[in-house]
Design an enzyme around this catalytic site. Structure first.
Site, PDB file in Angstrom:
ATOM      1  NE  ARG A 171      63.343 -18.944  56.892  1.00 11.95           N
ATOM      2  CZ  ARG A 171      64.771 -19.301  56.732  1.00 11.95           C
ATOM      3  NH1 ARG A 171      64.935 -20.355  55.715  1.00 11.95           N
ATOM      4  NH2 ARG A 171      65.620 -18.654  57.284  1.00 11.95           N
ATOM      5  NE  ARG A 177      67.119 -21.504  60.685  1.00 21.02           N
ATOM      6  CZ  ARG A 177      67.330 -20.778  59.698  1.00 21.02           C
ATOM      7  NH1 ARG A 177      66.586 -19.875  59.308  1.00 21.02           N
ATOM      8  NH2 ARG A 177      68.139 -21.439  58.809  1.00 21.02           N
ATOM      9  CD  GLU A 211      70.487 -25.828  56.954  1.00 19.79           C
ATOM     10  OE1 GLU A 211      69.223 -25.421  57.111  1.00 19.79           O
ATOM     11  OE2 GLU A 211      71.391 -25.527  56.088  1.00 19.79           O
ATOM     12  CG  HIS A 233      70.105 -17.970  62.345  1.00 18.76           C
ATOM     13  ND1 HIS A 233      71.216 -18.501  63.008  1.00 18.76           N
ATOM     14  CD2 HIS A 233      70.219 -18.639  61.056  1.00 18.76           C
ATOM     15  CE1 HIS A 233      71.432 -19.426  62.436  1.00 18.76           C
ATOM     16  NE2 HIS A 233      70.988 -19.611  61.231  1.00 18.76           N
ATOM     17  CG  HIS A 240      67.732 -15.388  60.062  1.00 16.31           C
ATOM     18  ND1 HIS A 240      69.026 -15.008  59.178  1.00 16.31           N
ATOM     19  CD2 HIS A 240      67.627 -16.559  59.315  1.00 16.31           C
ATOM     20  CE1 HIS A 240      69.370 -15.928  58.336  1.00 16.31           C
ATOM     21  NE2 HIS A 240      68.524 -16.800  58.400  1.00 16.31           N
TER      22      HIS A 240
END
Length: 529
Positions: free
Chosen positions: A377, A281, A113, A235, A342
């Site tokens: 994160r 992100r 990811e 997100h 998110h």
């Protein structure tokens, strides 16, 4: 009579259940969930859990990826323990019965990811959180020491106050609103906040309705330190459809080759980051926000069509089925997406065992600020954190209860005073909508001092109205949640106003650059009792 337990856990996600399963070996455990016990952020986690499981991967690599994503604000000791203890926690999860995707040879089917330098994300199709929760709930049901109280909403923490030293007050449980409308006391030797995040403080979010920041708000009111609330992760890709509520399009789609495109089909991420669609992100969310503002379009598109129908239906069956229900066939049509609130990267400050500065009070999972996430994160580190810190917290909590007894004097019963049933519920609905809208418009992906000042002024008035309503009328779940999102909104604005730089998830047009001097410090808030 109050309910009495050795351990009281607020929240039934991965962190709370991880703690409950271990704590049940040392005493009685109550788990309070605000809705049905399976409803929470964990159940909606699609992507997976990051962990060093491949022989070609290393702890150092996972640690470095986490530090880079955290933009200089991670606490290295928290990153170290999470990454190094993660694989063992994952093996324990498998031993509980959680089933993850595997390759033909039996090894885990690891995916990659955004922000990760290797394939290290273990997953169960595209419903990883649901599978993790299923296995953990089944294990809890087998343990006689664990009792669930569903549809039970904590109102506030109970403190055993010391008359000459209020700062040393110990948390001894909570007042909670039961399903029948009564308010009962839950007494415990150790109280654990595992209440998740606060996505509902924003108008658009991937979070379910329960994510109203209850743990952060209650802890702050009780004198716990709170930090880094300005770092709210948006997100990049939630499904954009008028009838789709809060449906996340997992980052794993981009990890498997998905491309972000504009309405005309043009790819754009190469203009923003060398990793393109695999950028962290915060970068991707800001890039999409910038493109939407530049073009005036309502959404961008995530293109998976080049991967073929067989692959996308097998790898992402839940996402495929959900999109298809909205007449979007992701095998042949790009998916319309927009950013949405998110994940809460800040929270209640804890040590490496989940302890807060309030004796008897622990915080684990998304509600906490352990230092793992820093200013942003890394994908799929959240479920990992819940597993690791749920386990670590039990080690010291079990030692703590061995020398404790319940307080000699019980905390008083809930006093409703002269409160009556409300005939002005429109106030709750109106203020709920106004808070979420002003947070989206003024304290969202891109901020300015002027926007933050506007938000602060309006929130002061709203919080005053809510306080008045709270004391005049009988407590309901809607009022509890409204009071808490107002508190959390205030904390986000306060933290954001104090950070005079752009870093990670906090981006302000007035201070577009990173200040290395300020950036080495957390933004910490506390309330005098």
């Amino acid at each position: 009579m109050p309910h009495r337990f050795d351990f009281l856990v607020l929240g039934g996600g991965v962190a709370g259940l991880s703690f409950a399963l271990q704590a049940a070996q040392h005493g009685t455990v109550a788990v309070l969930t605000k809705r049905e016990r399976g409803e929470g952020n964990t159940a909606y986690a699609q992507g997976g859990i990051a962990g060093v499981l491949a022989p070609t991967d290393t702890f150092d690599s996972h640690i470095e990826d986490t530090l880079v994503a955290g933009a200089g604000l991670c606490h290295r000791d928290a990153v170290e323990v999470t990454v190094r203890e993660g694989p063992e926690r994952l093996r324990q999860l498998v031993a509980l019965g959680a089933e993850f995707d595997r390759r033909v040879g039996g090894e885990f089917d690891l995916t990659r990811e955004g922000g990760h330098s290797a394939r290290r994300v273990i997953h169960a199709g595209d419903i990883t959180g649901r599978e993790v929760q299923r296995a953990m709930l089944a294990a809890c049901d087998e343990h006689p020491n664990i009792t669930f109280f569903q549809n039970t909403a904590a109102i506030d923490l109970m403190l055993d106050r010391k008359p000459h030293s209020p700062s040393a007050s110990r948390c001894v449980g909570v007042y909670a609103l039961m399903e029948d409308g009564s308010i009962e006391r839950f007494l415990s030797k150790v109280t654990v906040l595992a209440t998740g995040g606060a996505g509902k403080v924003y108008l658009y979010t991937s979070n379910p309705d329960v994510a109203t920041g209850d743990g952060v708000a209650m802890a702050y009111r009780a004198g716990a330190r709170v930090a880094n609330m300005e770092f709210y992760q948006f997100h990049p890709t939630c499904l954009f459809h008028p009838e789709a509520k809060s449906f996340l399009i997992s980052e794993a789609l981009r990890g498997e080759g998905g491309k972000l495109r504009l309405k005309d089909g043009q790819a754009f991420m190469e203009r923003y980051h060398a990793l393109r669609d695999l950028a962290p992100r915060d970068v991707v969310a800001r890039a999409i926000d910038a493109e939407l503002k530049r073009t005036g379009n309502d959404c961008v598109y995530l293109d998976m069509t080049h991967l073929g129908r067989a692959y996308v239906t097998e790898r992402f069956p839940n996402i495929y089925a959900t999109c298809k229900a909205f007449n979007i066939d992701m095998a042949v049509q790009p998916i319309p997406v927009v950013p949405a609130a998110h994940y809460q990267c800040g929270g209640v400050v804890t040590d490496l065992h989940g302890r807060t500065n309030v004796p008897g009070l622990y915080a684990i999972g998304e509600v906490s600020s352990t230092g793992l996430h820093g200013a942003n994160r890394l994908a799929s580190n959240s479920l990992l954190e819940g597993l690791v810190f749920g386990h670590r917290a039990v080690k010291v909590a079990a030692e703590e209860i061995s020398s404790l007894t319940h307080p000699k004097e019980e905390p008083p019963e809930w006093d409703s005073g002269s409160a009556v049933d409300s005939d002005e519920r429109v106030v709750v609905a109106h203020n709920w909508d106004e808070i979420r809208r002003l947070m989206w418009n003024y304290v969202g992906i891109v901020r300015t001092d002027k926007r933050l000042m506007r938000a602060r002024r309006r929130l002061e008035l709203l919080r005053e109205e809510i306080r008045d309503y709270y004391w005049r009328f009988k407590v309901t779940r809607d009022v509890i949640e409204l009071r808490n999102i107002a508190e959390v909104a205030h904390l986000i604005v306060d933290c954001a106003s104090r950070r005079k730089e752009s870093r990670g998830l906090h981006y302000t047009l007035d201070y577009p650059h990173t200040d290395e001097h300020q950036g080495t410090r957390d933004t910490v808030l506390s309330r005098e009792l």
